[in-house]
Scaffold this motif. Sequence first.
Motif, PDB file in Angstrom:
ATOM      1  N   GLY A 251     -80.994 -60.883  55.485  1.00  0.00           N
ATOM      2  CA  GLY A 251     -81.620 -59.643  55.911  1.00  0.00           C
ATOM      3  C   GLY A 251     -82.995 -59.783  56.525  1.00  0.00           C
ATOM      4  O   GLY A 251     -83.715 -58.799  56.681  1.00  0.00           O
ATOM      5  N   SER A 252     -83.406 -60.986  56.906  1.00  0.00           N
ATOM      6  CA  SER A 252     -84.729 -61.103  57.502  1.00  0.00           C
ATOM      7  C   SER A 252     -84.665 -60.779  58.995  1.00  0.00           C
ATOM      8  O   SER A 252     -83.616 -60.887  59.631  1.00  0.00           O
ATOM      9  N   THR A 253     -85.798 -60.389  59.540  1.00  0.00           N
ATOM     10  CA  THR A 253     -85.862 -60.083  60.970  1.00  0.00           C
ATOM     11  C   THR A 253     -85.978 -61.385  61.750  1.00  0.00           C
ATOM     12  O   THR A 253     -86.171 -62.451  61.176  1.00  0.00           O
ATOM     13  N   LYS A 254     -85.875 -61.263  63.074  1.00  0.00           N
ATOM     14  CA  LYS A 254     -85.985 -62.469  63.921  1.00  0.00           C
ATOM     15  C   LYS A 254     -87.344 -63.123  63.761  1.00  0.00           C
ATOM     16  O   LYS A 254     -87.465 -64.340  63.721  1.00  0.00           O
ATOM     17  N   THR A 255     -88.395 -62.297  63.715  1.00  0.00           N
ATOM     18  CA  THR A 255     -89.738 -62.840  63.579  1.00  0.00           C
ATOM     19  C   THR A 255     -89.885 -63.623  62.293  1.00  0.00           C
ATOM     20  O   THR A 255     -90.419 -64.730  62.289  1.00  0.00           O
ATOM     21  N   GLU A 256     -89.396 -63.030  61.220  1.00  0.00           N
ATOM     22  CA  GLU A 256     -89.511 -63.717  59.935  1.00  0.00           C
ATOM     23  C   GLU A 256     -88.741 -65.030  59.957  1.00  0.00           C
ATOM     24  O   GLU A 256     -89.221 -66.058  59.467  1.00  0.00           O
ATOM     25  N   THR A 257     -87.558 -64.998  60.558  1.00  0.00           N
ATOM     26  CA  THR A 257     -86.782 -66.234  60.679  1.00  0.00           C
ATOM     27  C   THR A 257     -87.553 -67.268  61.483  1.00  0.00           C
ATOM     28  O   THR A 257     -87.644 -68.441  61.096  1.00  0.00           O
TER      29      THR A 257
END
Lengths: 294, 282
Positions: free
Chosen positions: B176-182
């Motif tokens: 469930g992480s966003t692209k930025t967090e990934t």
Amino acid sequence: MTKRKFIDGLSSKWMVVCLCFFLLLPLAIGAGLVFKSMGLFDGRSIGALIFSSDWSPSEGKFGFWPFILSSLWVTVVALSISIPFCLLASIYLTQFAPRWFLNFMRPVIDILAGIPSVVYGVWGVLVIVPLVSDKIAPFFGTESLGYSILAGALVLAVMSIPYILNMLLEVFRQIPIELGEASLSLGSTKWEMIKHIFLRKGATGIISAFGLGFSKALGETIAVMMVIGNVVQIPSSVFDAGYPLPALVANNYGEMMSIPSYDSALMFGSLLLFVIIITINVLFRYLIYKSEAL
Amino acid sequence: MTLRRKYEEKFFRVLSAIFTLVIVFVLAHIIWSIVEKGFSSLSWDIISKEPQGGFYFGKEGGILNAIAGSFYLAICATILAFLVSLPVALFMNTYLIKYGRTLTGIRFFLDVLWGIPSIVYGAFGFTIMIYFGLKSSLGFGILTVGAMISPIMIRAMDEVLKTTPIGLQEASYALGSTKTETAYKVLFRQALPGFATAILLAFGRGIGDAASVLFTAGYTDYIPRNFSDPTATLPLAIYFQLGSPIPEVQNRAYAAAIILTFTVLVISVSARLLSRNKHKSS
């Protein structure tokens, strides 16, 4: 949740902005240089600028032919020195050499690639210039001050070796090993395998490596400038002094404000360099990318 | 016939070995001849003092201004380049990873950008500087060098990121992480050791380049106090001192060349060591 989404949106926009900056950078460079060299085109045709050899900035005469020729001379001579070295060294390292020797050579190539160009220039002044004037020129029965096309080419040849060699090692690494094995199993010697299979299979990559080496040598500034003599003339032999385009730009930045149109002329010099090198790069990189896709 | 083939093989085996050894010899010779020539002039004064009056006529002083200037310039340019390169490299490997064609196009483009000679960057920086009516300064040098080393850094980071397994990203999205967090928390951390190499590579290039700072950073006898001061750099200090007719000053150029060479040597060797460690662990 909304905060995370917000950060995500912001950061992805920033990423796109950064990427766009780099995509636009060459355009900006090209446009900036064209814009600055516009002043030169008043009453002068582009053909006259490039092919005239009359260079007297104080009278408003700008002919780039001596500089273009010097650049070509020094680059071509440098490459013809470094081509056999790079080709044979890459063959030796990938085919004949023991593993430990390849591992020993990698840092050597790295260090050669890392040495700043001004240090190559210092080495050129210390070693190559006296070598040319005391040994090589008398050997060929001529005289030379040492500060010559040949000295520039020798320094450039050494500078371009790590760059080209790295690419060649990559080219040879990518050739499928089965091809060589098939050739060996049919009874060819190792050298015959290299000559008939590897050199042919890797031809695109090898030509591209030398093409890119050419563009690299063409744009090299400080080291060449230190040993080539910087005399505006059409060189008649490799023992004459030359004055390549990058040296012209770098040498005269101090005066470019005092003589009218001089700054435009120097920017036109950079523009020429930029256009030539971009063209060569696009051409050979395209070949490399094409051959990798196969 | 067979004999001829055998001799041909032998001949080229030996010839290629000789040519390879010549390359090693040339490298050793470059380092040796510069050390031999400059070692006698290398002193603590050179490293620790700014040039005094009449330094360029062989009087007292050192090149601390150039050493400090070079480090300021290269470090700031590297930081700047990192701040712009990291998002681009991450963007290419998260958002664009599905679009193989676009990605190849961008890599192609960056490689071409890498090929532009530093003198052209210098001339371009100069036109911008004149356009805004500014004087050559540390800040402008940083911008120019930063722009020049960024393509190198992006491509080096990109090569590292390419090797991170795609499953890692998928796992991160699945949680469930966003692209930025990934990108910043997963990919960045995974590739960090490799990035060190990329940074060192760019730093080495930045500190050794002379042509791009010739117009944009200027030259001065003082250590710059802020970004609008002009700054001296080591390569230019070497170049200018070598151009002097006085032997004393020329010798200092050789000493300065030793300092520059060994700085770059340390950088490139540590970059290689770092990248080797990475290969071992993975």
